[in-house]
Design an enzyme around this catalytic site. Structure first.
Site, PDB file in Angstrom:
ATOM      1  N   CYS A  73       0.831  -1.205   0.000  1.00  0.00           N
ATOM      2  CA  CYS A  73       0.000   0.000   0.000  1.00  0.00           C
ATOM      3  C   CYS A  73       0.869   1.260   0.000  1.00  0.00           C
ATOM      4  O   CYS A  73       1.572   1.539   0.969  1.00  0.00           O
ATOM      5  CB  CYS A  73      -0.902  -0.048   1.228  1.00  0.00           C
ATOM      6  SG  CYS A  73      -1.747   1.493   1.611  1.00  0.00           S
ATOM      7  N   CYS A  76       0.093   3.747   2.788  1.00  0.00           N
ATOM      8  CA  CYS A  76       0.565   3.194   4.070  1.00  0.00           C
ATOM      9  C   CYS A  76       2.056   3.483   4.241  1.00  0.00           C
ATOM     10  O   CYS A  76       2.499   3.896   5.322  1.00  0.00           O
ATOM     11  CB  CYS A  76       0.345   1.688   4.127  1.00  0.00           C
ATOM     12  SG  CYS A  76      -1.380   1.163   4.025  1.00  0.00           S
TER      13      CYS A  76
END
Length: 151
Positions: A73, A76
């Protein structure tokens, strides 16, 4: 931050996950784990898995902020440095942990994580607040500060 016993609280070690009873007045004095002797506040988030999660989220009396994330991600990974810095700002009011939803899908399912990154604030097993999307350091600190269980 309120506790059932205003003199001491039970909190889990971020290293060995054992429970420690710590006087509330000494939380800011760098307490060490009675079992592994390492600091109970390391100034950085720690990883949790299905085996260690409940020691921190349910049995510990200290609020827990969990970053549900995954290695693939992009947002993230972008938020990770800010989240890491947030630990040194927010401890000892709460612990900060990370759960890799790819490696721990059961924890993501347990909390109904639909998008990542998602921050979930827990206190004594109850979800207090949730915020999805990448946040900056000031954003994380401000959001946590708005939550009633973290004062």
């Amino acid at each position: 931050m309120s506790t059932a016993n205003t003199e001491s609280m039970q909190l889990a070690c971020p290293h060995c996950h054992s429970l420690n009873r710590v006087p509330v007045a000494r939380l800011a004095e760098a307490p060490a784990c009675g079992r592994c002797k390492r600091p109970l506040f390391a100034g950085e988030p720690f990883e949790l898995d299905a085996a260690t999660f409940d020691a921190h989220a349910v049995r510990s009396e200290l609020p827990l902020l969990v970053d549900f994330w995954a290695p693939w991600c992009g947002p993230c990974r972008m938020m990770a440095p800010a989240y890491r810095q947030a630990a040194s700002v927010l401890e000892p009011r709460l612990h900060l942990a990370k759960v890799d939803t790819q490696a721990q899908p059961e924890l993501g399912a347990r909390y109904g994580i639909r998008s990542i990154p998602t921050l979930v604030l827990l206190h004594r097993g109850r979800e207090i607040a949730r915020q999805s999307g990448a946040m900056s350091l000031p954003g994380i600190v401000q959001w946590v500060g708005q939550q009633p269980s973290v004062h």
